[in-house]
Write a protein that holds these residues in place. Sequence first.
Motif, PDB file in Angstrom:
ATOM      1  N   LYS A  73       2.105   2.370  -5.586  1.00 20.75           N
ATOM      2  CA  LYS A  73       1.298   3.038  -6.612  1.00 20.75           C
ATOM      3  C   LYS A  73       0.207   2.103  -7.125  1.00 20.75           C
ATOM      4  O   LYS A  73      -0.960   2.487  -7.243  1.00 20.75           O
ATOM      5  CB  LYS A  73       2.187   3.493  -7.766  1.00 20.75           C
ATOM      6  CG  LYS A  73       1.421   4.242  -8.842  1.00 20.75           C
ATOM      7  CD  LYS A  73       2.320   4.743  -9.947  1.00 20.75           C
ATOM      8  CE  LYS A  73       1.472   5.598 -10.863  1.00 20.75           C
ATOM      9  NZ  LYS A  73       1.753   5.516 -12.225  1.00 20.75           N
ATOM     10  N   ALA A  76      -2.465   1.532  -4.440  1.00 18.55           N
ATOM     11  CA  ALA A  76      -3.373   2.675  -4.317  1.00 18.55           C
ATOM     12  C   ALA A  76      -4.463   2.613  -5.386  1.00 18.55           C
ATOM     13  O   ALA A  76      -5.646   2.833  -5.100  1.00 18.55           O
ATOM     14  CB  ALA A  76      -2.598   3.985  -4.414  1.00 18.55           C
ATOM     15  N   SER A 107      -0.599   6.073  -1.834  1.00 19.27           N
ATOM     16  CA  SER A 107      -0.318   7.162  -2.773  1.00 19.27           C
ATOM     17  C   SER A 107       0.817   8.034  -2.264  1.00 19.27           C
ATOM     18  O   SER A 107       1.693   8.444  -3.023  1.00 19.27           O
ATOM     19  CB  SER A 107      -1.568   8.017  -2.990  1.00 19.27           C
ATOM     20  OG  SER A 107      -2.536   7.291  -3.708  1.00 19.27           O
TER      21      SER A 107
END
Length: 111
Positions: A73, A76, A107
Amino acid sequence: MSAATASKQECIKNCQECQTTCADQLSSHCLVEGGGEHVQQEHVQRMLDCIAACKACIDFMSRNSEYHALYCKACAEVCKACADSCEQVTELEACVACCRKCEKSCSAMAA
């Protein structure tokens, strides 16, 4: 190979490509240009952050860490910021492309 394993391997590959492309472009293009937008502190920091985030993400995924989704996360987000920065600088299309690809696969791994 399961779909999850294939996705992880693809994400690792994309992170490796992003890490090496950004490092190469930073050292062989941005720092060589020696001025202006190529060496603005914020831009160089974005590229260094992207290189570091990809490295960490590769490490966590390669070890099958239970925390890899957290790193994906973050990676990304950092890749998006790097791509946005590189879009503002001339001749960094390779960085933009690999960062967008890495952002997409990270993602998906973070979901």
